[in-house]
Design a protein around this motif. Structure first.
Motif, PDB file in Angstrom:
ATOM      1  N   LEU A 104      -5.464   7.244  -7.476  1.00 31.08           N
ATOM      2  CA  LEU A 104      -5.528   6.624  -8.797  1.00 31.08           C
ATOM      3  C   LEU A 104      -6.948   6.554  -9.345  1.00 31.08           C
ATOM      4  N   GLN A 105      -7.938   6.797  -8.503  1.00 29.55           N
ATOM      5  CA  GLN A 105      -9.316   6.751  -8.969  1.00 29.55           C
ATOM      6  C   GLN A 105      -9.642   7.916  -9.902  1.00 29.55           C
ATOM      7  N   LYS A 106      -8.840   8.999  -9.841  1.00 32.22           N
ATOM      8  CA  LYS A 106      -9.127  10.190 -10.646  1.00 32.22           C
ATOM      9  C   LYS A 106      -8.497  10.124 -12.024  1.00 32.22           C
ATOM     10  N   VAL A 107      -7.656   9.153 -12.300  1.00 34.13           N
ATOM     11  CA  VAL A 107      -6.995   9.014 -13.589  1.00 34.13           C
ATOM     12  C   VAL A 107      -7.215   7.601 -14.114  1.00 34.13           C
ATOM     13  N   LYS A 108      -6.780   7.372 -15.335  1.00 37.12           N
ATOM     14  CA  LYS A 108      -6.870   6.053 -15.948  1.00 37.12           C
ATOM     15  C   LYS A 108      -5.492   5.409 -15.929  1.00 37.12           C
ATOM     16  N   LEU A 109      -5.386   4.261 -15.280  1.00 33.94           N
ATOM     17  CA  LEU A 109      -4.118   3.544 -15.189  1.00 33.94           C
ATOM     18  C   LEU A 109      -3.901   2.746 -16.474  1.00 33.94           C
ATOM     19  N   VAL A 110      -2.781   3.033 -17.144  1.00 32.07           N
ATOM     20  CA  VAL A 110      -2.479   2.378 -18.422  1.00 32.07           C
ATOM     21  C   VAL A 110      -1.492   1.229 -18.229  1.00 32.07           C
ATOM     22  N   ASP A 111      -0.463   1.443 -17.421  1.00 29.94           N
ATOM     23  CA  ASP A 111       0.577   0.427 -17.273  1.00 29.94           C
ATOM     24  C   ASP A 111       1.157   0.525 -15.871  1.00 29.94           C
ATOM     25  N   ALA A 112       1.650  -0.609 -15.364  1.00 33.88           N
ATOM     26  CA  ALA A 112       2.265  -0.653 -14.041  1.00 33.88           C
ATOM     27  C   ALA A 112       3.311  -1.746 -14.035  1.00 33.88           C
ATOM     28  N   GLY A 113       4.378  -1.501 -13.315  1.00 34.99           N
ATOM     29  CA  GLY A 113       5.440  -2.491 -13.203  1.00 34.99           C
ATOM     30  C   GLY A 113       6.400  -2.118 -12.096  1.00 34.99           C
ATOM     31  N   PHE A 114       7.186  -3.119 -11.658  1.00 35.73           N
ATOM     32  CA  PHE A 114       8.144  -2.905 -10.578  1.00 35.73           C
ATOM     33  C   PHE A 114       9.461  -2.351 -11.127  1.00 35.73           C
ATOM     34  N   ILE A 115      10.118  -1.529 -10.322  1.00 40.91           N
ATOM     35  CA  ILE A 115      11.496  -1.102 -10.543  1.00 40.91           C
ATOM     36  C   ILE A 115      12.355  -1.829  -9.525  1.00 40.91           C
ATOM     37  N   ARG A 123      12.332  -1.106   0.606  1.00 39.53           N
ATOM     38  CA  ARG A 123      11.681  -0.175  -0.305  1.00 39.53           C
ATOM     39  C   ARG A 123      11.176  -0.947  -1.524  1.00 39.53           C
ATOM     40  N   LEU A 124       9.993  -0.595  -1.969  1.00 36.40           N
ATOM     41  CA  LEU A 124       9.422  -1.113  -3.201  1.00 36.40           C
ATOM     42  C   LEU A 124       9.098   0.073  -4.092  1.00 36.40           C
ATOM     43  N   LYS A 125       9.433  -0.020  -5.363  1.00 37.99           N
ATOM     44  CA  LYS A 125       9.160   1.057  -6.313  1.00 37.99           C
ATOM     45  C   LYS A 125       8.395   0.506  -7.497  1.00 37.99           C
ATOM     46  N   THR A 126       7.352   1.230  -7.890  1.00 40.96           N
ATOM     47  CA  THR A 126       6.560   0.860  -9.051  1.00 40.96           C
ATOM     48  C   THR A 126       6.544   2.025 -10.040  1.00 40.96           C
ATOM     49  N   LYS A 127       6.562   1.685 -11.309  1.00 41.02           N
ATOM     50  CA  LYS A 127       6.486   2.668 -12.382  1.00 41.02           C
ATOM     51  C   LYS A 127       5.084   2.612 -12.965  1.00 41.02           C
ATOM     52  N   LEU A 128       4.333   3.694 -12.795  1.00 41.53           N
ATOM     53  CA  LEU A 128       2.940   3.741 -13.212  1.00 41.53           C
ATOM     54  C   LEU A 128       2.785   4.712 -14.369  1.00 41.53           C
ATOM     55  N   THR A 129       1.976   4.365 -15.334  1.00 39.83           N
ATOM     56  CA  THR A 129       1.629   5.211 -16.471  1.00 39.83           C
ATOM     57  C   THR A 129       0.135   5.471 -16.424  1.00 39.83           C
ATOM     58  N   VAL A 149       7.292   2.255   1.367  1.00 41.27           N
ATOM     59  CA  VAL A 149       8.169   2.009   2.509  1.00 41.27           C
ATOM     60  C   VAL A 149       7.613   0.816   3.289  1.00 41.27           C
ATOM     61  N   VAL A 150       8.381  -0.254   3.383  1.00 37.82           N
ATOM     62  CA  VAL A 150       7.946  -1.480   4.056  1.00 37.82           C
ATOM     63  C   VAL A 150       8.312  -1.378   5.543  1.00 37.82           C
ATOM     64  N   GLU A 151       7.288  -1.389   6.383  1.00 35.50           N
ATOM     65  CA  GLU A 151       7.487  -1.345   7.833  1.00 35.50           C
ATOM     66  C   GLU A 151       7.120  -2.698   8.419  1.00 35.50           C
ATOM     67  N   THR A 152       7.974  -3.194   9.298  1.00 34.01           N
ATOM     68  CA  THR A 152       7.723  -4.511   9.904  1.00 34.01           C
ATOM     69  C   THR A 152       6.684  -4.388  11.004  1.00 34.01           C
ATOM     70  N   HIS A 153       5.744  -5.299  10.985  1.00 36.37           N
ATOM     71  CA  HIS A 153       4.686  -5.342  11.996  1.00 36.37           C
ATOM     72  C   HIS A 153       4.203  -6.780  12.092  1.00 36.37           C
ATOM     73  N   MET A 154       4.229  -7.336  13.275  1.00 34.75           N
ATOM     74  CA  MET A 154       3.846  -8.737  13.460  1.00 34.75           C
ATOM     75  C   MET A 154       2.328  -8.863  13.404  1.00 34.75           C
ATOM     76  N   CYS A 155       1.850  -9.796  12.597  1.00 35.79           N
ATOM     77  CA  CYS A 155       0.413 -10.015  12.459  1.00 35.79           C
ATOM     78  C   CYS A 155      -0.128 -10.674  13.725  1.00 35.79           C
ATOM     79  N   PRO A 156      -1.443 -10.615  13.938  1.00 34.66           N
ATOM     80  CA  PRO A 156      -2.011 -11.198  15.167  1.00 34.66           C
ATOM     81  C   PRO A 156      -1.721 -12.683  15.324  1.00 34.66           C
ATOM     82  N   ASP A 157      -1.732 -13.442  14.224  1.00 29.76           N
ATOM     83  CA  ASP A 157      -1.477 -14.878  14.325  1.00 29.76           C
ATOM     84  C   ASP A 157      -0.052 -15.157  14.792  1.00 29.76           C
TER      85      ASP A 157
END
Length: 544
Positions: A104-115, A123-129, A149-157
């Protein structure tokens, strides 16, 4: 004035005021160079469909991203090791997802939102312009979808909280055979500052030491390497076979690292053996320990000669302290005269002083003449803590041999200036400390000891903690090794009250920790912010 000519009639003259005629813009239409569609002229001379078929500005952007999520605390891993808390379809989660998308550093992000997706789909999906410049300065805007893709992983705490403390693989047993635990208090603060016990699954506070349990041998070895750079010590390693598999030749061991810290602490009075004194250039033989970090610092109190002793050198010919800080006696300085000899860049100055025991006031007139290294701190009327060698009983073969050969010991050895009376006055006035220390969570056997009637041991630990905090106030170098935090519960007295309370008192030289050396307690700040947030939410609901 304008002349008009009428058809079939004479010419007439009429006057008209100024008028504004809007300028008519006409846009030229050209044919697309690829498909021949009539389009308005643009720098690329191509229609939008043809530009999209030729250029894809979303090609370098990652379309599928894997993120780690701890289901126990509902936090997401923000590399390298920071865990952030965010709810589904929240601004925080959207910001986290956008930052995790590469390209995303190579383009200009105009809009973002969840689907919207099913909560159990992982699963999480975002619509980016995004927008980007293409042929000859033409700007192309495209919209695309990124899947996370959400992968479960237990944090150190959570992993540490869920681990069974009895299923350990390596244990580091730290011991010091002294009458106090100030060394372990200093070690605890250094461990907290650098997070050395992050992989520890359990900590037990026991008599004369602390045990650190780890799930992996490498974690225990890494912690052992850390200890070697903090305190003077020696260690040995043992292992015990737990189980083995003869078919694939695998063995499971439990490893024990036994650490012994040098039994010498700050302010201890040591009588050096003759061989050790000779190896140090005939230093002493009576010396004070002025610092005990990863090396020991010894100094002659009556000549200010000093030396440093490494841990391996000490363990070749170990020795113990003649007297420790529990044997200190309070003295009143009656008179003092400096000799002009200084050491440690002017921090120490040799002086001849006349002192008397504070406990002897009103009973006898016994005074002592002593040479001390505290000439830069002491003045007539001050109190100092020192060792009374005239009333001490020693069981030391080297000391008896030294006396039989004609050697003599001073009557008094002053160690440090005393601020007990000034601290007591401030405590009575209600002026507490503006800072605090963090403590490690450890299993302690204090409850069991109290049941057995050992309340005195708990009182001694409280005294050791108080003395350790006083050492932090008096020693800037020691203070630089630990992290001190602002106490949010501390309420300073008003300025006029402080001036009234300190008027006529000699509390200006009472050592204190500057405010710029204190850190903000992030946990306390987070709790305050949460409390303020709940309060504001309640106000909004009442207003609604």
């Amino acid at each position: 004035m304008a002349a008009t000519e009428n058809m079939g009639g004479p010419a007439t003259v009429s006057y008209a005021g100024p008028s504004i005629v809007p300028q008519q813009h006409t846009y030229g239409h050209v044919l697309c160079c690829l498909c021949g569609t009539s389009i308005m002229s643009n720098p690329s001379n191509m229609c939008v469909n043809c530009i999209r078929s030729q250029v894809d500005i979303t090609a370098p952007i990652q379309k599928q991203v894997s993120i780690l999520w701890c289901k126990e605390c509902n936090r997401y891993l923000q590399p390298p090791k920071n865990w952030v808390r965010a709810e589904l379809e929240s601004k925080e989660l959207l910001t986290f997802c956008v930052k995790r998308t590469k390209g995303l550093q190579k383009v200009k992000l105009v809009d973002a939102g969840f689907i919207w997706t099913e909560p159990h789909s992982r699963r999480l999906k975002t619509k980016l312009t995004v927008q980007s410049e293409v042929f000859n300065g033409a700007i192309l805007q495209q919209t695309f979808v990124v899947e996370y893709v959400v992968e479960t992983h237990m944090c150190p705490d959570c992993s540490k909280a869920a681990a069974n403390p009895n299923t350990w693989t390596a244990v580091v047993q730290v011991r010091q055979h002294t009458e106090h635990k100030r060394t372990f208090m200093f070690l605890e603060q250094v461990i907290l500052k650098y997070g050395a016990a992050a992989n520890c699954i359990n900590i037990k506070d026991i008599h004369e030491g602390v045990d650190f349990y780890f799930s992996k041998r490498s974690h225990g070895q890494r912690f052992l390497d850390f200890l070697q750079g903090v305190v003077p010590m020696r260690y040995r390693t043992d292992k015990q076979l737990v189980s083995h598999n003869e078919q694939n030749a695998t063995y499971n061991y439990k490893y024990t690292f036994s650490v012994e810290i040098v039994p010498i602490c700050k302010d201890d009075l040591i009588f050096l053996p003759s061989k050790v004194s000779s190896s140090m250039g005939h230093l002493g033989p009576l010396v004070l320990c002025t610092r005990a970090m990863n090396t020991l610092h010894f100094m002659e109190p009556y000549t200010m000669r000093s030396t440093q002793v490494e841990a391996p050198v000490f363990w070749r010919a170990p020795y113990r302290a003649l007297l420790n800080s529990r044997h200190l006696v309070e003295y009143m300085v009656l008179d003092i005269e400096t000799t002009g000899q200084t050491a440690a860049n002017g921090k120490l100055e040799l002086a001849d002083a006349q002192v008397a025991r504070v406990a002897d006031f009103g009973s006898n007139d016994t005074t002592y003449h002593v040479r001390t290294h505290l000439g830069h701190l002491l003045s007539p009327g001050d109190t100092a803590l020192g060792y009374d060698l005239t009333r001490a009983n020693f069981v030391e073969d080297e000391l008896e041999a030294f006396v039989q050969k004609g050697g003599s010991l001073p009557d008094v050895v002053l160690v440090r200036k005393s601020y007990e009376e000034r601290r007591r006055k401030r405590h009575v006035k209600g002026q507490g400390r503006s800072w605090k220390l963090k403590r490690m969570t450890m299993d302690s056997d204090d409850a069991m000891q109290l049941k057995k009637g050992q309340q005195a041991q708990a009182d001694r630990r409280h005294q050791d903690l108080e003395r350790f905090m006083q050492e932090l106030e008096e020693d800037p170098e020691m203070r630089s090794k630990v992290a001190l935090y602002k106490d949010s519960a501390h309420k300073p007295a008003p300025a006029q009250d402080v001036d009234a309370m300190t008027e006529g008192d000699d509390e200006d030289d009472l050592p204190e920790i500057p405010l710029e050396e204190l850190l903000d307690d992030m946990n306390a700040l987070q709790l305050e912010e949460n409390a303020q947030g709940r309060h504001s939410d309640g106000d909004e609901s009442m207003d609604g």
